[in-house]
Design an enzyme around this catalytic site. Structure first.
Site, short mmCIF file in Angstrom:
data_model
loop_
_atom_site.label_atom_id
_atom_site.label_comp_id
_atom_site.label_asym_id
_atom_site.label_seq_id
_atom_site.Cartn_x
_atom_site.Cartn_y
_atom_site.Cartn_z
N TYR A 1 0.87 -1.18 0.00
CA TYR A 1 0.00 0.00 0.00
C TYR A 1 0.91 1.23 0.00
O TYR A 1 2.09 1.13 -0.36
CB TYR A 1 -0.92 -0.12 1.24
CG TYR A 1 -2.01 0.89 1.34
CD1 TYR A 1 -2.90 1.10 0.29
CD2 TYR A 1 -2.18 1.65 2.50
CE1 TYR A 1 -3.92 2.04 0.40
CE2 TYR A 1 -3.20 2.57 2.62
CZ TYR A 1 -4.06 2.78 1.56
OH TYR A 1 -5.05 3.70 1.66
N ASP B 1 -14.04 6.12 -1.80
CA ASP B 1 -13.12 6.05 -0.66
C ASP B 1 -12.44 7.40 -0.40
O ASP B 1 -12.26 7.80 0.75
CB ASP B 1 -12.09 4.96 -0.98
CG ASP B 1 -11.08 4.78 0.12
OD1 ASP B 1 -11.48 4.85 1.29
OD2 ASP B 1 -9.90 4.54 -0.20
N ASP B 2 -12.06 8.08 -1.47
CA ASP B 2 -11.32 9.34 -1.30
C ASP B 2 -12.20 10.43 -0.71
O ASP B 2 -11.75 11.24 0.09
CB ASP B 2 -10.72 9.79 -2.64
CG ASP B 2 -9.78 8.74 -3.15
OD1 ASP B 2 -8.72 8.56 -2.55
OD2 ASP B 2 -10.12 8.06 -4.14
N ASN C 1 -0.52 11.72 -0.13
CA ASN C 1 0.29 10.52 -0.40
C ASN C 1 0.88 10.60 -1.80
O ASN C 1 0.37 11.32 -2.64
CB ASN C 1 -0.61 9.27 -0.33
CG ASN C 1 -1.18 9.05 1.05
OD1 ASN C 1 -0.48 9.16 2.04
ND2 ASN C 1 -2.47 8.77 1.11
N GLU D 1 -12.08 4.50 -6.43
CA GLU D 1 -10.79 4.90 -5.88
C GLU D 1 -10.01 5.75 -6.87
O GLU D 1 -9.87 5.39 -8.04
CB GLU D 1 -9.98 3.63 -5.57
CG GLU D 1 -8.75 3.87 -4.74
CD GLU D 1 -9.07 4.35 -3.33
OE1 GLU D 1 -9.95 3.77 -2.68
OE2 GLU D 1 -8.44 5.34 -2.89
N ASP D 2 -9.53 6.85 -6.41
CA ASP D 2 -8.58 7.68 -7.14
C ASP D 2 -9.08 8.11 -8.53
O ASP D 2 -8.35 8.03 -9.53
CB ASP D 2 -7.21 6.99 -7.20
CG ASP D 2 -6.54 6.98 -5.82
OD1 ASP D 2 -7.18 7.42 -4.85
OD2 ASP D 2 -5.39 6.54 -5.72
N ARG E 1 -6.20 9.97 -11.04
CA ARG E 1 -5.49 10.68 -9.96
C ARG E 1 -5.04 9.63 -8.96
O ARG E 1 -5.73 9.34 -8.01
CB ARG E 1 -6.43 11.72 -9.33
CG ARG E 1 -5.83 12.67 -8.36
CD ARG E 1 -5.50 12.07 -6.99
NE ARG E 1 -6.59 11.96 -6.06
CZ ARG E 1 -6.65 11.03 -5.11
NH1 ARG E 1 -5.72 10.10 -4.97
NH2 ARG E 1 -7.67 10.98 -4.28
N LYS F 1 -5.48 -1.78 -2.37
CA LYS F 1 -6.64 -1.58 -1.48
C LYS F 1 -7.29 -2.92 -1.17
O LYS F 1 -7.72 -3.18 -0.05
CB LYS F 1 -7.66 -0.64 -2.15
CG LYS F 1 -7.17 0.80 -2.30
CD LYS F 1 -7.49 1.67 -1.11
CE LYS F 1 -6.90 3.06 -1.28
NZ LYS F 1 -7.11 3.95 -0.13
N1 LIG Z 1 -4.54 10.20 3.76
C1 LIG Z 1 -5.56 9.73 3.09
O1 LIG Z 1 -6.28 8.83 3.55
C2 LIG Z 1 -5.89 10.28 1.76
C3 LIG Z 1 -5.05 11.13 1.11
N2 LIG Z 1 -5.37 11.62 -0.11
C4 LIG Z 1 -4.40 12.48 -0.76
O2 LIG Z 1 -4.95 13.75 -0.95
C5 LIG Z 1 -4.32 14.36 -2.06
C6 LIG Z 1 -5.35 15.09 -2.87
O3 LIG Z 1 -6.31 14.22 -3.39
P1 LIG Z 1 -7.56 14.82 -4.23
O4 LIG Z 1 -8.32 15.75 -3.38
O5 LIG Z 1 -8.33 13.72 -4.81
O6 LIG Z 1 -6.76 15.57 -5.37
P2 LIG Z 1 -7.16 16.79 -6.29
O7 LIG Z 1 -6.12 16.89 -7.31
O8 LIG Z 1 -8.57 16.65 -6.69
O9 LIG Z 1 -7.09 18.05 -5.32
C7 LIG Z 1 -5.93 18.71 -4.98
C8 LIG Z 1 -6.32 20.05 -4.44
O10 LIG Z 1 -5.16 20.68 -3.93
C9 LIG Z 1 -5.13 22.02 -4.39
N3 LIG Z 1 -3.78 22.55 -4.43
C10 LIG Z 1 -2.84 22.39 -5.38
N4 LIG Z 1 -1.77 23.14 -5.10
C11 LIG Z 1 -2.04 23.78 -3.94
C12 LIG Z 1 -1.33 24.71 -3.17
N5 LIG Z 1 -0.13 25.13 -3.53
N6 LIG Z 1 -1.91 25.18 -2.03
C13 LIG Z 1 -3.13 24.76 -1.65
N7 LIG Z 1 -3.87 23.88 -2.37
C14 LIG Z 1 -3.31 23.39 -3.50
C15 LIG Z 1 -5.77 21.95 -5.77
O11 LIG Z 1 -6.22 23.22 -6.19
C16 LIG Z 1 -6.91 20.99 -5.50
O12 LIG Z 1 -7.99 21.68 -4.94
C17 LIG Z 1 -3.55 13.26 -2.78
O13 LIG Z 1 -2.18 13.39 -2.51
C18 LIG Z 1 -4.05 12.00 -2.15
O14 LIG Z 1 -3.06 11.01 -2.08
C19 LIG Z 1 -6.55 11.32 -0.74
C20 LIG Z 1 -7.43 10.47 -0.13
C21 LIG Z 1 -7.14 9.85 1.14
C1 LIG Z 2 -5.10 6.92 0.66
C2 LIG Z 2 -5.77 7.27 -0.57
O1 LIG Z 2 -6.85 6.78 -0.84
C3 LIG Z 2 -5.18 8.23 -1.45
O2 LIG Z 2 -4.12 8.78 -1.14
O3 LIG Z 2 -5.77 8.48 -2.51
MG LIG Z 3 -7.37 7.08 -2.85
#
Ligand SMILES: NC(=O)C1=CN([C@@H]2O[C@H](COP(=O)(O)OP(=O)(O)OC[C@H]3O[C@@H](n4cnc5c(N)ncnc54)[C@H](O)[C@@H]3O)[C@@H](O)[C@H]2O)C=CC1
Ligand SMILES: CC(=O)C(=O)O
Ligand SMILES: [Mg+2]
Length: 635
Positions: free
Chosen positions: A155, A320-321, A476, A297-298, A208, A226
């Site tokens: 993962y 999930d996201d 991540n 997912e993603d 993504r 996953k």
């Molecule tokens: N820890 C966890 O369980 C999870 C973590 N994630 C992580 O969250 C991240 C984002 O995922 P999504 O929302 O689906 O992606 P996304 O690409 O849809 O959203 C990213 C957001 O960040 C903003 N952004 C970009 N540059 C920025 C900056 N300099 N300052 C502030 N905001 C900025 C963008 O405008 C956009 O709104 C990924 O890295 C993903 O791995 C996602 C789901 C679960």
């Molecule tokens: C953890 C997860 O689902 C993500 O980073 O997109």
């Molecule tokens: Mg995800």
């Protein structure tokens, strides 16, 4: 000779047993009789129980990861299944097999203990993947018994590297691919999958993957990762999981030019064309497996929200996201309140700055606002008041109502221009300005921008009005984390509460003082959401079921742990957490009258269970990695 005759006796008693079973089910077709027996085995946790019928023998069994036991086949089974001579003569116990495998795997441990920068991670993934290819039972036993060590391999973070290199790493197919070229064919294609029963599908379109952007068909890696957790944490039977890639092209220019790329080398479908492909996929899988659960997912944000709204009231699905991440974040945010020595009911007073307004960021703000509003009485003014606790910053800075072309998902969280004016801010204010002016209790990152929480931002957070400010650097994989725990603790000191999406090591301050690095990842919830939905037989996955999952995770942590800054449980207890979360989901589904039951446990029986009985029901239905006895029968 005497050994041989005792084996014969054993075989004949097994055959008698089998004959009895076949007679007992003589009114059904032989295939369904076999399937019924197979099912019983799958959910049995005691060794020496009913045998599993296989319709293949000899080398075909050794090449089938579902049935293969490798050197653990007993001599009786080797004779019965025509395996004699195809394996080295020594019969090993499953434990001896694991020991031999681990010696091999541990050879890579030299200098490989430094967490996120593990240089051998990909090599370890290859070794584990090869084991997955040849013997699933053993693979999951290794994973379950060493989950803390190998979750970061199967993962995040390693799965990110795997997806980036998937076209090169691909050896044996795992999962199904539905591509734009398959339009009109999906309803029949879905029957190419060998399992008559599928409980859990994780699907991506690769647009993504973690914070790594559009990886096209290579995103299949995340669905496999996953589902590994579904098996390891939730005890979903590995024969009933299906990783799926919907390949509608890629907009990644590098992949479009890469001669080794395995996916469609054309730009992504969009609009109605895109939706029609996903619609066709959903219809196909729910036609073949009406009770399946599909985890999205993603998917890039616009499709993540759109498809969730499109399907969530019709199909057993969730994103999930958007939804899993929200629950995990809420549990962590409530933990951060308790860590300040305050009751959870103080949550609506927290000032929260969120960096990132994509599927994950908006999902979190939406659910956190609802939780606050509920705590304040769920009135319109409660909702208003809750809304005023969030400041959302994206790539263009602070989002206010003055933003032109605002993303519809972000609109409900846009701040009023006048109001932020009073706070010394304006449309598009930078993250550091927002932190300086708002002095938030919590800074939460879901931006996918590694290092976004710079020294300047962390210094600004020193002005927080909280006694224990919290940072959630949730992006991540590792290199996309908004900051590392070392960076955060070095500026903010040991009272900081810290969580990251991918694992990092704790920070040692000396004199035994530890800055705890929690892993704030949706892995704590999605397996329990899926398992709870399956075992309740709920038709849909309601907000209430998701909320119950989040509250269960929040309540899992004891006060003394939370006060030390430990707001999420250890990954080593993920199977227990998942059982608790699944039970909470089942209970909520029953209370909402959504539960239609599962197998012998119909809706009426479910309603009679108290919480302890629900937990036992969940536990008894979790698959364990144990070899069944195999018996051959012609199809
Ligand atoms: N820890 C966890 O369980 C999870 C973590 N994630 C992580 O969250 C991240 C984002 O995922 P999504 O929302 O689906 O992606 P996304 O690409 O849809 O959203 C990213 C957001 O960040 C903003 N952004 C970009 N540059 C920025 C900056 N300099 N300052 C502030 N905001 C900025 C963008 O405008 C956009 O709104 C990924 O890295 C993903 O791995 C996602 C789901 C679960
Ligand atoms: C953890 C997860 O689902 C993500 O980073 O997109
Ligand atoms: Mg995800």
């Amino acid at each position: 000779m005497s050994n041989f005759s005792s084996q014969l006796r054993l075989s004949s008693s097994l055959l008698k047993h089998l004959k009895h079973q076949i007679n007992a089910t003589s009114s059904t077709t032989s295939a369904s009789a076999a399937a019924m027996m197979f099912e019983r085995r799958s959910f049995t946790t005691t060794e020496g129980s009913r045998p599993t019928i296989v319709h293949k023998r000899s080398i075909d069994i050794l090449h089938d990861p579902w049935f293969n036991k490798g050197t653990a086949f007993s001599m009786t089974e080797r004779d019965r299944l025509d395996l004699r001579g195809l394996l080295p003569p020594t019969v090993m116990s499953s434990q001896q097999q694991i020991e031999r495998f681990m010696v091999d795997l541990k050879r890579l441990e030299v200098q490989a203990r430094d967490g996120p920068s593990d240089p051998n991670a990909l090599a370890k993934w290859r070794i584990l993947n090869r084991l997955h290819d040849r013997n699933e039972t053993m693979y999951y036993k290794v994973l379950i018994e060493n989950i803390e060590e190998y979750a970061p391999i199967v993962y995040t973070p390693t799965v990110g590297l795997v997806c980036q290199n998937y076209s090169g790493l691909f050896r044996r197919p795992r999962g199904m691919y539905f591509s734009a070229e398959d339009r009109g064919e999906m309803m029949s294609m879905v029957y190419n999958w060998p399992a008559d029963q599928v409980d859990m599908i994780v699907v991506t379109d690769g647009s993504r993957i973690l914070g790594l952007g559009d990886l096209g068909v290579q995103g299949i890696g995340i669905t496999i990762g996953k589902l590994d957790l579904y098996v390891a944490a939730a005890g979903i039977n590995p024969q009933r999981v299906l990783p799926v890639m919907i390949d509608v092209g890629t907009n990644n220019e590098r992949l479009l030019k890469d001669p080794l790329y395995l996916g469609l080398q054309e730009h992504r479908l969009d609009g109605e064309e895109y939706i029609s492909v996903v619609d066709e996929f959903m219809e196909a899988v729910f036609t073949r497996w009406p009770h399946v659960i599909v985890q999205f997912e993603d998917f890039q944000s616009k499709w993540a929200f759109n498809l969730l709204q499109r399907y969530r009231n019709t199909y057993r699905m969730f994103n999930d996201d958007v939804q899993g991440t929200a629950g995990v974040a809420i549990a962590g945010l409530l933990g951060a309140v308790r860590a300040q020595g305050k009751p959870m009911i103080d949550f609506p007073k927290q000032k929260i700055v969120v960096a990132g307004a994509g599927s994950a960021g908006i999902g979190v703000v939406n659910a956190a606002r609802k939780t606050m509003a509920r705590m304040l009485g769920n009135t319109e003014s409660a909702f208003e008041s809750a809304s005023s606790q969030f400041w959302v910053v994206d790539a263009n800075g602070l989002i206010t109502e003055e933003r032109t072309n605002i993303d519809p998902q972000a609109l409900p969280f846009a701040r009023k221009a006048k109001e932020v004016g009073h706070q010394g801010l304006r449309e598009g204010a930078s993250l550091v300005e927002v932190v300086q002016q708002i002095k938030p209790d919590v800074l939460l990152g879901l931006s996918a921008v590694g290092g976004l929480f710079s020294k300047e931002v962390l210094e600004a957070l020193k002005g927080s009005t909280s006694t224990r400010p919290a940072i959630f650097a949730m992006s991540n994989p590792t290199k996309n984390a908004e900051c590392t725990p070392e960076e955060a603790f070095s500026v903010l000191g040991d009272q900081l509460i810290f969580a990251s999406g991918s694992p990092f090591n704790d920070v040692k301050f000396g004199d035994g003082v530890i800055g705890h690095c929690n892993q704030g990842n949706n892995m704590y919830l999605f397996p329990g959401i899926g398992l709870g939905t399956l075992l309740s037989g709920s038709r849909i996955i309601s907000d209430g079921m998701l909320q119950a999952a989040a509250e269960c995770l929040a309540a899992y942590m004891k006060d003394d742990e939370v006060l030390k800054g430990i707001i999420y449980p250890s990954i080593s207890s993920i199977r227990d957490i998942t059982k608790e979360v699944a039970a909470a989901v089942v209970k909520e589904a029953i209370e909402e009258d959504l539960a239609e039951g599962y197998r012998d446990m119909d809706a009426r029986e479910l309603k009679k269970l108290d919480m302890e009985e629900i937990k036992t029901y969940v536990k008894n239905n979790m698959w364990e990695p144990r070899y069944p006895t195999l018996v051959y029968r012609k199809e």
